[in-house]
Design a protein around this motif. Sequence first.
Motif, PDB file in Angstrom:
ATOM      1  N   VAL A 148       0.851  -1.187   0.000  1.00 30.27           N
ATOM      2  CA  VAL A 148       0.000   0.000   0.000  1.00 30.27           C
ATOM      3  C   VAL A 148       0.892   1.245   0.000  1.00 30.27           C
ATOM      4  O   VAL A 148       1.759   1.387   0.870  1.00 30.27           O
ATOM      5  CB  VAL A 148      -0.930   0.031   1.226  1.00 30.27           C
ATOM      6  CG1 VAL A 148      -1.902   1.201   1.124  1.00 30.27           C
ATOM      7  CG2 VAL A 148      -1.673  -1.281   1.371  1.00 30.27           C
TER       8      VAL A 148
ATOM      9  N   LEU B  21      -6.571   0.629   5.370  1.00 28.37           N
ATOM     10  CA  LEU B  21      -5.802  -0.508   5.873  1.00 28.37           C
ATOM     11  C   LEU B  21      -6.703  -1.521   6.574  1.00 28.37           C
ATOM     12  O   LEU B  21      -6.492  -2.734   6.463  1.00 28.37           O
ATOM     13  CB  LEU B  21      -4.692  -0.020   6.813  1.00 28.37           C
ATOM     14  CG  LEU B  21      -3.581   0.782   6.120  1.00 28.37           C
ATOM     15  CD1 LEU B  21      -2.626   1.372   7.158  1.00 28.37           C
ATOM     16  CD2 LEU B  21      -2.806  -0.076   5.123  1.00 28.37           C
TER      17      LEU B  21
ATOM     18  N   ARG C 225       0.979  -7.739   4.784  1.00 28.30           N
ATOM     19  CA  ARG C 225       0.672  -6.385   4.311  1.00 28.30           C
ATOM     20  C   ARG C 225       1.752  -5.411   4.770  1.00 28.30           C
ATOM     21  O   ARG C 225       2.150  -5.417   5.945  1.00 28.30           O
ATOM     22  CB  ARG C 225      -0.704  -5.937   4.817  1.00 28.30           C
ATOM     23  CG  ARG C 225      -1.861  -6.669   4.160  1.00 28.30           C
ATOM     24  CD  ARG C 225      -3.206  -6.262   4.733  1.00 28.30           C
ATOM     25  NE  ARG C 225      -3.337  -6.637   6.139  1.00 28.30           N
ATOM     26  CZ  ARG C 225      -3.627  -7.874   6.557  1.00 28.30           C
ATOM     27  NH1 ARG C 225      -3.822  -8.849   5.675  1.00 28.30           N
ATOM     28  NH2 ARG C 225      -3.726  -8.138   7.830  1.00 28.30           N
TER      29      ARG C 225
ATOM     30  N   ALA D 147       2.918  -1.128   4.372  1.00 25.23           N
ATOM     31  CA  ALA D 147       2.521   0.221   3.961  1.00 25.23           C
ATOM     32  C   ALA D 147       3.766   1.075   3.757  1.00 25.23           C
ATOM     33  O   ALA D 147       4.726   0.998   4.534  1.00 25.23           O
ATOM     34  CB  ALA D 147       1.609   0.856   5.006  1.00 25.23           C
TER      35      ALA D 147
ATOM     36  N   LEU E  14      -2.579  -1.791  13.987  1.00 24.53           N
ATOM     37  CA  LEU E  14      -2.489  -1.962  12.538  1.00 24.53           C
ATOM     38  C   LEU E  14      -1.901  -3.334  12.249  1.00 24.53           C
ATOM     39  O   LEU E  14      -0.807  -3.659  12.720  1.00 24.53           O
ATOM     40  CB  LEU E  14      -1.585  -0.889  11.916  1.00 24.53           C
ATOM     41  CG  LEU E  14      -2.076   0.553  11.988  1.00 24.53           C
ATOM     42  CD1 LEU E  14      -0.984   1.496  11.513  1.00 24.53           C
ATOM     43  CD2 LEU E  14      -3.348   0.740  11.161  1.00 24.53           C
TER      44      LEU E  14
ATOM     45  N   LEU F 125       0.025  -4.840  10.210  1.00 22.00           N
ATOM     46  CA  LEU F 125       1.028  -4.671   9.168  1.00 22.00           C
ATOM     47  C   LEU F 125       2.305  -5.398   9.557  1.00 22.00           C
ATOM     48  O   LEU F 125       2.693  -5.434  10.732  1.00 22.00           O
ATOM     49  CB  LEU F 125       1.351  -3.185   8.968  1.00 22.00           C
ATOM     50  CG  LEU F 125       0.250  -2.281   8.416  1.00 22.00           C
ATOM     51  CD1 LEU F 125       0.690  -0.823   8.470  1.00 22.00           C
ATOM     52  CD2 LEU F 125      -0.101  -2.676   6.983  1.00 22.00           C
TER      53      LEU F 125
END
Length: 339
Positions: free
Chosen positions: A62, A121, A133, A135, A157, A159
């Motif tokens: 992302v 997200l 994932r 970012a 998050l 991530l």
Amino acid sequence: MHIADFRPPPGLANRHIQTLLPRCLPRPAFLGRTEILTLPDGDFVELAWASEPPDDTAPVFVLFHGLEGSVHSPYARHLLHAAARRGWRAVLMHFRGCGALPNRLPRAYHSGDTADAHWLLTRLARRYPRALRVAVGVSLGANMLIKLVAEEGGDGLDLTGVIAIGAPLDLAASADALRHGVARLYERHLLASLKRKVARRLARGELPLALTPGALGKLDSLRAYDDAITAPLHGFADAEDYYRRASAGPLLGDLELPTLLIHADDDPFMPPALFARLPAPAFPVHVEVAHHGGHVGFVEWRQGRLASWLARRVGQQLDDWQSTTAAIRAALDPDEASW
């Protein structure tokens, strides 16, 4: 803090050359699709999907762009391509009004506006729950992303990691840096783009601002623009209040996710020795500083041609996180080794 391995080509180390050079590189084509993502307040952002592998476990990349950036920005094309060629699901979120369509509400976007990124997200985590994932933020998008990570903590998050490139972590100091020397050219370019958008919306009566076209035309700095437009549109008292509350630099010690910060010492958008004025980063943060590179430039000589070092470095980091995650999953459950 670590020294980045970026080396500019002979004769191309100047910070302004590096800043502008990416515009001269051939950039990968964008052959993807646009998705309109509706936000909780009824507005929307445009998502540019550069690659969409059929496997819903493909890792997700992302990207959040910089001030007045888009999927057409040189760095965006190169970074999205670096992820796509590795089999990642690659997407860029346009901040409100930065895509092909004007946004609906009487507001825009700013360096500390984390809500839209958070909404995206969380949606991606629900769509692809089994995918790794990552970012990535560039310039304004990097400051926003660091602020979001600090606000949400390690559990907020889902991530694997975060990459922040050329983040203006001290917004007031960056606004001041753009007032001097050749950097004024960058400020004028950005200011002209911002003012064009506002002029159209003022003419249609869409913005609750007591600002005439003449007064808009007289705004001669980003600080003046933020004082007259960004602050009142987004609930800040003035530009100084905005810079203080939106700057992510004071939050570096609060980061709980693996984070790579990439910075150039000669970035014309930043004050000298940026990190000397900020708190020490938290343990999961890896800071790489290059002597040269300009603002989101980092153009190197590779295989007989000019090429993006940023795309290469980000690609390396994606490979590292993907292989590390695969190894951990395999150790925990051999049946998940192929994720």
